[in-house]
Design an enzyme around this catalytic site. Structure first.
Site, PDB file in Angstrom:
ATOM      1  N   GLY A  10       2.934 -11.588  10.495  1.00  0.00           N
ATOM      2  CA  GLY A  10       2.451 -10.593   9.539  1.00  0.00           C
ATOM      3  C   GLY A  10       3.571  -9.697   9.065  1.00  0.00           C
ATOM      4  N   GLY A  13       4.815  -7.608  12.058  1.00  0.00           N
ATOM      5  CA  GLY A  13       5.374  -8.514  13.070  1.00  0.00           C
ATOM      6  C   GLY A  13       6.700  -9.108  12.638  1.00  0.00           C
ATOM      7  N   SER A 103      -4.025   3.100  13.304  1.00  0.00           N
ATOM      8  CA  SER A 103      -3.867   3.306  11.861  1.00  0.00           C
ATOM      9  C   SER A 103      -4.318   4.716  11.503  1.00  0.00           C
ATOM     10  CB  SER A 103      -4.737   2.290  11.102  1.00  0.00           C
ATOM     11  OG  SER A 103      -4.861   2.669   9.745  1.00  0.00           O
ATOM     12  N   SER A 104      -3.821   5.210  10.386  1.00  0.00           N
ATOM     13  CA  SER A 104      -4.255   6.539   9.928  1.00  0.00           C
ATOM     14  C   SER A 104      -5.736   6.501   9.554  1.00  0.00           C
ATOM     15  CB  SER A 104      -3.431   6.981   8.717  1.00  0.00           C
ATOM     16  OG  SER A 104      -3.431   5.984   7.716  1.00  0.00           O
ATOM     17  N   CYS A 105      -6.288   5.281   9.428  1.00  0.00           N
ATOM     18  CA  CYS A 105      -7.721   5.151   9.092  1.00  0.00           C
ATOM     19  C   CYS A 105      -8.621   5.483  10.258  1.00  0.00           C
ATOM     20  CB  CYS A 105      -8.013   3.739   8.612  1.00  0.00           C
ATOM     21  SG  CYS A 105      -7.256   3.443   7.030  1.00  0.00           S
ATOM     22  N   TYR A 132     -13.127  -1.098  10.345  1.00  0.00           N
ATOM     23  CA  TYR A 132     -11.737  -1.180  10.816  1.00  0.00           C
ATOM     24  C   TYR A 132     -11.384   0.040  11.658  1.00  0.00           C
ATOM     25  CZ  TYR A 132      -6.596  -1.238  10.009  1.00  0.00           C
ATOM     26  OH  TYR A 132      -5.222  -1.220  10.120  1.00  0.00           O
ATOM     27  N   LYS A 136     -10.220   0.262  15.635  1.00  0.00           N
ATOM     28  CA  LYS A 136      -8.909   0.828  15.977  1.00  0.00           C
ATOM     29  C   LYS A 136      -9.055   1.958  16.997  1.00  0.00           C
ATOM     30  CE  LYS A 136      -5.914  -1.525  13.670  1.00  0.00           C
ATOM     31  NZ  LYS A 136      -4.837  -2.229  14.384  1.00  0.00           N
ATOM     32  N   HIS A 176      -3.123  -3.860  -0.453  1.00  0.00           N
ATOM     33  CA  HIS A 176      -3.139  -2.402  -0.456  1.00  0.00           C
ATOM     34  C   HIS A 176      -2.530  -1.959  -1.787  1.00  0.00           C
ATOM     35  CE1 HIS A 176      -3.397  -2.825   4.012  1.00  0.00           C
ATOM     36  NE2 HIS A 176      -4.143  -1.766   3.866  1.00  0.00           N
TER      37      HIS A 176
HETATM   38  N1  LIG Z   1      -0.555  -2.598   6.451  1.00  0.00           N
HETATM   39  C1  LIG Z   1      -0.860  -1.336   6.627  1.00  0.00           C
HETATM   40  O1  LIG Z   1      -0.925  -0.525   5.691  1.00  0.00           O
HETATM   41  C2  LIG Z   1      -1.134  -0.825   8.023  1.00  0.00           C
HETATM   42  C3  LIG Z   1      -1.262   0.551   8.207  1.00  0.00           C
HETATM   43  C4  LIG Z   1      -1.496   1.034   9.500  1.00  0.00           C
HETATM   44  C5  LIG Z   1      -1.608   0.154  10.567  1.00  0.00           C
HETATM   45  N2  LIG Z   1      -1.485  -1.177  10.355  1.00  0.00           N
HETATM   46  C6  LIG Z   1      -1.627  -2.078  11.518  1.00  0.00           C
HETATM   47  O2  LIG Z   1      -0.416  -2.780  11.726  1.00  0.00           O
HETATM   48  C7  LIG Z   1      -0.689  -4.086  12.242  1.00  0.00           C
HETATM   49  C8  LIG Z   1      -0.038  -5.127  11.356  1.00  0.00           C
HETATM   50  O3  LIG Z   1      -0.502  -4.961  10.055  1.00  0.00           O
HETATM   51  P1  LIG Z   1       0.136  -5.881   8.894  1.00  0.00           P
HETATM   52  O4  LIG Z   1       0.129  -5.085   7.655  1.00  0.00           O
HETATM   53  O5  LIG Z   1       1.401  -6.488   9.386  1.00  0.00           O
HETATM   54  O6  LIG Z   1      -0.973  -7.031   8.768  1.00  0.00           O
HETATM   55  P2  LIG Z   1      -0.811  -8.545   8.255  1.00  0.00           P
HETATM   56  O7  LIG Z   1       0.432  -8.691   7.434  1.00  0.00           O
HETATM   57  O8  LIG Z   1      -2.111  -8.932   7.682  1.00  0.00           O
HETATM   58  O9  LIG Z   1      -0.575  -9.349   9.630  1.00  0.00           O
HETATM   59  C9  LIG Z   1      -1.637  -9.451  10.539  1.00  0.00           C
HETATM   60  C10 LIG Z   1      -1.266 -10.486  11.563  1.00  0.00           C
HETATM   61  O10 LIG Z   1      -2.346 -10.635  12.476  1.00  0.00           O
HETATM   62  C11 LIG Z   1      -2.537 -12.015  12.694  1.00  0.00           C
HETATM   63  N3  LIG Z   1      -3.925 -12.326  13.001  1.00  0.00           N
HETATM   64  C12 LIG Z   1      -5.016 -12.050  12.263  1.00  0.00           C
HETATM   65  N4  LIG Z   1      -6.105 -12.559  12.869  1.00  0.00           N
HETATM   66  C13 LIG Z   1      -5.677 -13.183  14.004  1.00  0.00           C
HETATM   67  C14 LIG Z   1      -6.317 -13.905  15.048  1.00  0.00           C
HETATM   68  N5  LIG Z   1      -7.639 -14.105  15.051  1.00  0.00           N
HETATM   69  N6  LIG Z   1      -5.554 -14.401  16.045  1.00  0.00           N
HETATM   70  C15 LIG Z   1      -4.204 -14.217  16.055  1.00  0.00           C
HETATM   71  N7  LIG Z   1      -3.537 -13.530  15.106  1.00  0.00           N
HETATM   72  C16 LIG Z   1      -4.283 -13.038  14.084  1.00  0.00           C
HETATM   73  C17 LIG Z   1      -2.132 -12.682  11.388  1.00  0.00           C
HETATM   74  O11 LIG Z   1      -1.810 -14.027  11.671  1.00  0.00           O
HETATM   75  P3  LIG Z   1      -1.661 -15.085  10.464  1.00  0.00           P
HETATM   76  O12 LIG Z   1      -0.429 -14.664   9.716  1.00  0.00           O
HETATM   77  O13 LIG Z   1      -1.496 -16.389  11.164  1.00  0.00           O
HETATM   78  O14 LIG Z   1      -2.917 -14.944   9.654  1.00  0.00           O
HETATM   79  C18 LIG Z   1      -0.956 -11.848  10.969  1.00  0.00           C
HETATM   80  O15 LIG Z   1       0.220 -12.349  11.560  1.00  0.00           O
HETATM   81  C19 LIG Z   1      -2.207  -4.212  12.306  1.00  0.00           C
HETATM   82  O16 LIG Z   1      -2.644  -3.873  13.610  1.00  0.00           O
HETATM   83  C20 LIG Z   1      -2.677  -3.146  11.319  1.00  0.00           C
HETATM   84  O17 LIG Z   1      -3.953  -2.674  11.666  1.00  0.00           O
HETATM   85  C21 LIG Z   1      -1.237  -1.702   9.115  1.00  0.00           C
HETATM   86  C1  LIG Z   2      -3.948   1.537   5.856  1.00  0.00           C
HETATM   87  C2  LIG Z   2      -5.107   0.928   5.098  1.00  0.00           C
HETATM   88  O1  LIG Z   2      -5.744   1.930   4.309  1.00  0.00           O
HETATM   89  C3  LIG Z   2      -6.832   1.405   3.575  1.00  0.00           C
HETATM   90  O2  LIG Z   2      -7.381   2.463   2.797  1.00  0.00           O
HETATM   91  P1  LIG Z   2      -6.645   2.958   1.478  1.00  0.00           P
HETATM   92  O3  LIG Z   2      -5.435   3.729   1.852  1.00  0.00           O
HETATM   93  O4  LIG Z   2      -7.659   3.615   0.636  1.00  0.00           O
HETATM   94  O5  LIG Z   2      -6.200   1.560   0.838  1.00  0.00           O
HETATM   95  P2  LIG Z   2      -5.512   1.067  -0.494  1.00  0.00           P
HETATM   96  O6  LIG Z   2      -6.208  -0.189  -0.906  1.00  0.00           O
HETATM   97  O7  LIG Z   2      -4.030   1.030  -0.270  1.00  0.00           O
HETATM   98  O8  LIG Z   2      -5.861   2.193  -1.642  1.00  0.00           O
HETATM   99  C4  LIG Z   2      -5.105   3.354  -1.666  1.00  0.00           C
HETATM  100  C5  LIG Z   2      -5.508   4.144  -2.903  1.00  0.00           C
HETATM  101  O9  LIG Z   2      -4.919   3.497  -4.051  1.00  0.00           O
HETATM  102  C6  LIG Z   2      -5.880   3.409  -5.078  1.00  0.00           C
HETATM  103  N1  LIG Z   2      -5.547   2.301  -5.990  1.00  0.00           N
HETATM  104  C7  LIG Z   2      -5.185   2.442  -7.290  1.00  0.00           C
HETATM  105  N2  LIG Z   2      -4.974   1.225  -7.856  1.00  0.00           N
HETATM  106  C8  LIG Z   2      -5.179   0.302  -6.855  1.00  0.00           C
HETATM  107  C9  LIG Z   2      -5.104  -1.122  -6.830  1.00  0.00           C
HETATM  108  O10 LIG Z   2      -4.857  -1.804  -7.838  1.00  0.00           O
HETATM  109  N3  LIG Z   2      -5.347  -1.728  -5.627  1.00  0.00           N
HETATM  110  C10 LIG Z   2      -5.635  -1.005  -4.486  1.00  0.00           C
HETATM  111  N4  LIG Z   2      -5.824  -1.670  -3.299  1.00  0.00           N
HETATM  112  N5  LIG Z   2      -5.738   0.369  -4.478  1.00  0.00           N
HETATM  113  C11 LIG Z   2      -5.521   0.989  -5.673  1.00  0.00           C
HETATM  114  C12 LIG Z   2      -7.195   3.217  -4.329  1.00  0.00           C
HETATM  115  O11 LIG Z   2      -8.286   3.571  -5.185  1.00  0.00           O
HETATM  116  C13 LIG Z   2      -7.033   4.195  -3.169  1.00  0.00           C
HETATM  117  O12 LIG Z   2      -7.367   5.515  -3.574  1.00  0.00           O
HETATM  118  C14 LIG Z   2      -7.919   0.908   4.488  1.00  0.00           C
HETATM  119  O13 LIG Z   2      -8.983   0.361   3.698  1.00  0.00           O
HETATM  120  C15 LIG Z   2      -7.387  -0.125   5.432  1.00  0.00           C
HETATM  121  O14 LIG Z   2      -8.322  -0.264   6.457  1.00  0.00           O
HETATM  122  C16 LIG Z   2      -6.054   0.261   6.046  1.00  0.00           C
HETATM  123  O15 LIG Z   2      -6.286   1.132   7.109  1.00  0.00           O
END
Ligand SMILES: NC(=O)c1ccc[n+]([C@@H]2O[C@H](COP(=O)([O-])OP(=O)(O)OC[C@H]3O[C@@H](n4cnc5c(N)ncnc54)[C@H](OP(=O)(O)O)[C@@H]3O)[C@@H](O)[C@H]2O)c1
Ligand SMILES: C[C@@H]1O[C@H](OP(=O)(O)OP(=O)(O)OC[C@H]2O[C@@H](n3cnc4c(=O)[nH]c(N)nc43)[C@H](O)[C@@H]2O)[C@@H](O)[C@H](O)[C@@H]1O
Length: 306
Positions: A10, A13, A103-105, A132, A136, A176
């Site tokens: 991911g 990762g 997560s901040s969520c 979610y 978390k 996102h």
């Molecule tokens: N992205 C954000 O904005 C954000 C913000 C705050 C916290 N986080 C946290 O940070 C961590 C990583 O997020 P990310 O953005 O890197 O997510 P990501 O790019 O979607 O990667 C998620 C990873 O989890 C693996 N996975 C999903 N389901 C699985 C399963 N059933 N068994 C084994 N592996 C599985 C996926 O494997 P595959 O690649 O094989 O599908 C992928 O490698 C998560 O815990 C997320 O909650 C993310």
């Molecule tokens: C960290 C992640 O935060 C997530 O909330 P959250 O920040 O709103 O997630 P996002 O999808 O990043 O949206 C962030 C803000 O961007 C706006 N936005 C504007 N244009 C767009 C667009 O084209 N696409 C998207 N995706 N957003 C858009 C959306 O309305 C929201 O207020 C959680 O749902 C997840 O669980 C995760 O925890």
């Protein structure tokens, strides 16, 4: 140190494995094909066989606001299963340290910003990503309970703000904000479109940190684990409006158009800024500017997704 890393393919990762600090450690990072983390018996067996010094839990079912709204049950059950399984497997194997990613969520919808760790669990979660967030919160609490009940085990949680970076998800159904902007503005530049649509009125505020900075925080935490608080936010300490993110991305990508606002789209929390007081006391801060992070991410997008 032998590290068992979940989510190795991911965005986070990959950043953890690409970080210079990863060198010198033995990293075991099974893919979801090699190890389905929702299969408790398989996870227990895999961790017992590896007997790592540290587990870094970076796997998850992750997506933007639209993906979360579309399947709250799936986001709850998958993240709960994965998190409980890896924590219980580590406990069963006597793994001394585990670093869990929250997560901040996880914070209450109406908690004061900047979101301080003390606010966790003190209010209702944001409805758009409640599944979610509940998962978390539960897994983070399990880490604390296991540590409190077992002197030899230290399981801690980092709560990152929103993230973006290389290997992010550019599929509009899962994206996102930042990867969605990059795709939309890039496509407008190629097609010559005069405008790009923003979800909502663009006044919501977000804190997006480059995933490489989180990787640095993770390795810093791994190196100084005993000094690490049980719960610690990882963020920038500053946020921007959604409109600002679009404007900065347009500048980096080199597109000079206008923006329209679709007020029918979901906007989620008005603000989601994490407090970085604990991180500062721990001696860590993010270093990648939005301009630099966007440029790196855009280059990767053009190479792999455009
Ligand atoms: N992205 C954000 O904005 C954000 C913000 C705050 C916290 N986080 C946290 O940070 C961590 C990583 O997020 P990310 O953005 O890197 O997510 P990501 O790019 O979607 O990667 C998620 C990873 O989890 C693996 N996975 C999903 N389901 C699985 C399963 N059933 N068994 C084994 N592996 C599985 C996926 O494997 P595959 O690649 O094989 O599908 C992928 O490698 C998560 O815990 C997320 O909650 C993310
Ligand atoms: C960290 C992640 O935060 C997530 O909330 P959250 O920040 O709103 O997630 P996002 O999808 O990043 O949206 C962030 C803000 O961007 C706006 N936005 C504007 N244009 C767009 C667009 O084209 N696409 C998207 N995706 N957003 C858009 C959306 O309305 C929201 O207020 C959680 O749902 C997840 O669980 C995760 O925890």
């Amino acid at each position: 140190m032998k590290v068992f890393l979940t989510g190795g393919r991911g965005m986070v990762g990959r950043a953890v494995q690409d970080d210079p600090a990863a060198a010198g450690h033995e990293i075991i990072a099974p893919s979801s094909v090699e190890l389905d983390l929702t299969d408790r018996a398989a996870v227990i067996a895999s961790v017992a066989e590896a007997k790592p010094d540290l587990v870094i839990h970076a796997a998850g079912r992750v997506g933007g606001i639209q993906a979360n709204m579309a399947n709250k049950a799936g986001f709850l059950t998958d993240n709960m299963d994965m998190g409980l399984n890896i924590v219980l497997a580590a406990k069963a194997a006597g793994v001394p340290r585990l670093l869990n990613l929250g997560s901040s969520c996880m914070y209450p919808h109406d908690a004061p910003n900047p979101l301080a760790e003390e606010s966790l669990g003190k209010g209702e979660l944001e409805p758009t990503n409640e599944g979610y967030g509940l998962a978390k919160l539960a897994v983070a609490r399990l880490c604390a309970f296991v540590s409190d009940e077992n002197e030899a085990l230290s399981y801690k949680t980092l709560m990152p703000c929103n993230l973006y970076g290389l290997h992010d998800k550019f599929d509009p159904a899962r994206s996102h904000l930042v990867p969605a902007i990059i795709r939309k503005v890039h496509e407008a530049k190629l097609s010559g479109a005069a405008s790009v649509e923003i979800w909502g009125d663009g006044t919501a505020r977000r804190e997006f940190m480059f995933a490489g900075d989180l990787a640095d925080a993770i390795w810093t935490a791994a190196a100084r684990f005993d000094e690490l608080p049980g719960f610690m936010n990882v963020g920038l300490g500053e946020d921007r409006s959604i409109n600002d993110y679009y404007a900065e991305a347009a500048r980096v990508i080199g597109w000079e158009g206008t923006f329209t606002h679709d007020l029918t789209k979901p906007t989620g929390m008005k603000q989601k800024l994490v407090s970085v007081d604990r991180a500062k006391s721990f001696g860590w801060c993010a270093r990648t500017s939005l301009a630099d992070g966007l440029a790196l991410t855009y280059e990767h997008f053009k190479e792999h997704h455009a």
